[in-house]
Design a protein around this motif. Structure first.
Motif, PDB file in Angstrom:
ATOM      1  N   TYR A  39      34.654  30.447  -7.111  1.00 45.54           N
ATOM      2  CA  TYR A  39      33.623  30.608  -6.084  1.00 45.54           C
ATOM      3  C   TYR A  39      34.305  31.011  -4.782  1.00 45.54           C
ATOM      4  O   TYR A  39      34.310  30.269  -3.815  1.00 45.54           O
ATOM      5  CB  TYR A  39      32.861  29.297  -5.901  1.00 45.54           C
ATOM      6  CG  TYR A  39      31.427  29.485  -5.419  1.00 45.54           C
ATOM      7  CD1 TYR A  39      31.012  30.644  -4.774  1.00 45.54           C
ATOM      8  CD2 TYR A  39      30.483  28.482  -5.612  1.00 45.54           C
ATOM      9  CE1 TYR A  39      29.720  30.801  -4.336  1.00 45.54           C
ATOM     10  CE2 TYR A  39      29.172  28.626  -5.176  1.00 45.54           C
ATOM     11  CZ  TYR A  39      28.810  29.801  -4.545  1.00 45.54           C
ATOM     12  OH  TYR A  39      27.514  29.952  -4.126  1.00 45.54           O
ATOM     13  N   ASP A  41      35.276  32.647  -1.200  1.00 45.97           N
ATOM     14  CA  ASP A  41      34.601  33.014   0.049  1.00 45.97           C
ATOM     15  C   ASP A  41      34.957  34.457   0.375  1.00 45.97           C
ATOM     16  O   ASP A  41      36.150  34.785   0.507  1.00 45.97           O
ATOM     17  CB  ASP A  41      35.064  32.088   1.179  1.00 45.97           C
ATOM     18  CG  ASP A  41      34.246  32.288   2.447  1.00 45.97           C
ATOM     19  OD1 ASP A  41      33.633  33.362   2.597  1.00 45.97           O
ATOM     20  OD2 ASP A  41      34.229  31.365   3.282  1.00 45.97           O
ATOM     21  N   PRO A  44      37.252  34.509   4.102  1.00 49.64           N
ATOM     22  CA  PRO A  44      37.889  33.217   4.393  1.00 49.64           C
ATOM     23  C   PRO A  44      38.283  33.065   5.857  1.00 49.64           C
ATOM     24  O   PRO A  44      38.280  31.963   6.398  1.00 49.64           O
ATOM     25  CB  PRO A  44      39.111  33.205   3.472  1.00 49.64           C
ATOM     26  CG  PRO A  44      39.356  34.635   3.123  1.00 49.64           C
ATOM     27  CD  PRO A  44      38.026  35.303   3.125  1.00 49.64           C
ATOM     28  N   LYS A  46      37.048  33.895   9.456  1.00 49.80           N
ATOM     29  CA  LYS A  46      35.809  34.306  10.086  1.00 49.80           C
ATOM     30  C   LYS A  46      36.053  35.150  11.336  1.00 49.80           C
ATOM     31  O   LYS A  46      37.038  34.957  12.047  1.00 49.80           O
ATOM     32  CB  LYS A  46      34.975  33.077  10.471  1.00 49.80           C
ATOM     33  CG  LYS A  46      34.789  32.077   9.335  1.00 49.80           C
ATOM     34  CD  LYS A  46      34.123  32.723   8.141  1.00 49.80           C
ATOM     35  CE  LYS A  46      33.948  31.716   7.008  1.00 49.80           C
ATOM     36  NZ  LYS A  46      33.400  32.331   5.789  1.00 49.80           N
ATOM     37  N   PRO A 125      29.032  35.434  -2.295  1.00 51.54           N
ATOM     38  CA  PRO A 125      30.217  35.060  -3.098  1.00 51.54           C
ATOM     39  C   PRO A 125      30.017  35.446  -4.559  1.00 51.54           C
ATOM     40  O   PRO A 125      28.956  35.194  -5.144  1.00 51.54           O
ATOM     41  CB  PRO A 125      30.279  33.536  -2.934  1.00 51.54           C
ATOM     42  CG  PRO A 125      29.546  33.250  -1.675  1.00 51.54           C
ATOM     43  CD  PRO A 125      28.459  34.275  -1.591  1.00 51.54           C
ATOM     44  N   ARG A 156      26.184  29.761   1.637  1.00 51.15           N
ATOM     45  CA  ARG A 156      27.455  30.413   1.309  1.00 51.15           C
ATOM     46  C   ARG A 156      27.406  31.921   1.565  1.00 51.15           C
ATOM     47  O   ARG A 156      28.434  32.556   1.771  1.00 51.15           O
ATOM     48  CB  ARG A 156      27.831  30.141  -0.144  1.00 51.15           C
ATOM     49  CG  ARG A 156      28.216  28.690  -0.424  1.00 51.15           C
ATOM     50  CD  ARG A 156      28.557  28.487  -1.890  1.00 51.15           C
ATOM     51  NE  ARG A 156      28.856  27.102  -2.182  1.00 51.15           N
ATOM     52  CZ  ARG A 156      30.073  26.549  -2.067  1.00 51.15           C
ATOM     53  NH1 ARG A 156      31.084  27.276  -1.641  1.00 51.15           N
ATOM     54  NH2 ARG A 156      30.270  25.286  -2.369  1.00 51.15           N
ATOM     55  N   SER A 157      26.190  32.494   1.507  1.00 51.74           N
ATOM     56  CA  SER A 157      26.085  33.929   1.785  1.00 51.74           C
ATOM     57  C   SER A 157      26.169  34.229   3.276  1.00 51.74           C
ATOM     58  O   SER A 157      26.215  35.394   3.664  1.00 51.74           O
ATOM     59  CB  SER A 157      24.755  34.466   1.240  1.00 51.74           C
ATOM     60  OG  SER A 157      23.661  33.971   1.995  1.00 51.74           O
ATOM     61  N   THR A 158      26.137  33.168   4.102  1.00 49.94           N
ATOM     62  CA  THR A 158      26.249  33.261   5.574  1.00 49.94           C
ATOM     63  C   THR A 158      25.095  34.018   6.202  1.00 49.94           C
ATOM     64  O   THR A 158      25.206  34.472   7.335  1.00 49.94           O
ATOM     65  CB  THR A 158      27.582  33.909   5.986  1.00 49.94           C
ATOM     66  OG1 THR A 158      27.604  35.282   5.594  1.00 49.94           O
ATOM     67  CG2 THR A 158      28.772  33.181   5.371  1.00 49.94           C
TER      68      THR A 158
END
Length: 378
Positions: A39, A41, A44, A46, A125, A156-158
């Motif tokens: 999984y 990112d 990683p 940002k 992700p 998680r997809s931001t």
């Protein structure tokens, strides 16, 4: 472990309410036998330039969808759409009307798709997981953990912190939806009571006589300037021809002659039945004198959705609409006998002018032609 023992280990509804999203995700995976192998990112670190470029690229496509959608609406409303003959000024812009509509709406839809694909590729992700297959319905705990998984995927997809993409996607989808709505409804919004007593209302057609002037049946020769009228002897038994309204006052009027050919509710099928078929005709009540001998005239506008009923089958005397396969019986006042159409085709009353021998319309249709609308009773 038995199923009853496993149920004793499941959390209660109160415990579920107190669990965090991460706990619910882990619990859901455990209950479903899911093992997340990978999984990663996508970003990683940002706030890098690459991440910002990717975000701007996605937003660009969504903004392009919005601009194209708005351009479609403007073109649909404001672009010259009235027919202009090839030899007349303004024909070039008229000829671009359909291509402009197709290009702008197509670009809007395509841009939404490209933006969604790029967002999936750049920010979602790419998890790798393994799940054991099982049968049966979902328990409340499964439902709660499933919702948690969806929420976790969103986090998680931001997408929550990418306001530029959210706003541009909303704008693009909204403009595209507006364009689709205008396209679907724009041609249907018309006041049927406007100009009720004129031939420009939904209740009448171009066959309506004004000032008592006779309206003759005119052939379509491909030349908008040509005026070729129809006599009874011009058609063989079993033949069909499309005719349009003509008034002598319009003979040298290019604009009026062209308008009669392009008006959507003007085309009429003139059918000459074979003698043996004419003897079997069943006429509609109140329309017993609408035909002239073996000649019957019906609107070409299908009563289902307004497509042209362009096909006539001589052997079976059926009138066919090629769009949705509705069929009408020409021997029984053109009533529907197959397909989605539920109303008969409107019949035009015709006769022969005593002086010239040409066929003419005795009056306009006695009912609106084409598809139904709220105010009509039939």
């Amino acid at each position: 472990m038995s199923s009853s023992d496993q149920e004793h280990k499941l959390p209660s509804e109160a415990e579920l309410a107190e669990m965090s999203r991460e706990d619910l995700v882990k619990l859901g995976g455990k209950l479903d036998g899911v093992e997340i192998v990978e999984y990663p990112d996508p970003w990683p670190v940002k706030g890098t330039r690459a991440e910002k470029r990717a975000e701007r690229l996605v937003a660009f496509w969504f903004l392009l969808a919005a601009l194209a959608g708005l351009a479609f609406v403007v073109a649909f409303v404001a672009w010259p759409s009235e027919y202009v003959a090839p030899d007349q000024p303004g024909h070039f812009w008229y000829s671009l009307y359909t291509p402009v509509l197709g290009a702008t709406l197509g670009l809007s839809i395509a841009s939404i798709g490209v933006g969604a694909l790029l967002y999936t590729k750049k920010f979602i992700p790419h998890e790798v997981s393994v799940q054991q297959r099982h049968d049966g319905g979902s328990d409340p705990v499964d439902q709660a953990t499933f919702v948690a998984h969806l929420a976790d995927a969103g986090v998680r997809s931001t997408i929550g912190r990418r306001s530029l993409i959210k706003r541009s996607a909303g704008l693009g989808a909204g403009a595209m939806g507006l364009g689709l709505g205008v396209f679907a409804l724009g041609g249907l919004v018309r006041d049927p009571w406007a100009q009720t007593d004129s031939k420009d209302s939904l209740w009448h057609t171009g066959w309506m006589s004004t000032d008592g002037e006779r309206v003759f049946l005119r052939r379509a020769t491909g030349d908008p300037e040509a005026v070729v009228l129809v006599k009874p002897e011009d058609l063989d038994a079993g033949a069909m021809e499309t005719v349009f309204p003509f008034r002598e006052s319009e003979r040298d009027n290019h604009e009026a002659l062209s308008a009669a050919l392009k008006r959507s509710d003007n085309p009429v099928m003139l059918i000459r039945l074979r003698p043996e078929d004419a003897a079997r005709v069943v006429k509609h009540e109140g329309q017993e004198d609408f035909n002239y001998g073996d000649y019957y005239a019906y609107t070409k506008i299908c009563s289902h959705l307004g497509c042209p009923t362009s096909l006539y089958e001589q052997r079976t005397n059926r009138i066919l609409c090629p769009c949705h396969q509705s069929q009408f019986d020409a021997l029984t006042y053109a009533k529907p006998i197959f397909g989605p159409a539920t109303r008969k085709l409107a019949q035009l009353p015709i006769a022969v002018d005593e002086e010239t021998g040409y066929l003419y319309a005795k009056r306009d249709f006695i009912e609106p032609v084409g598809p139904a609308f709220w105010e009509r009773k039939s």
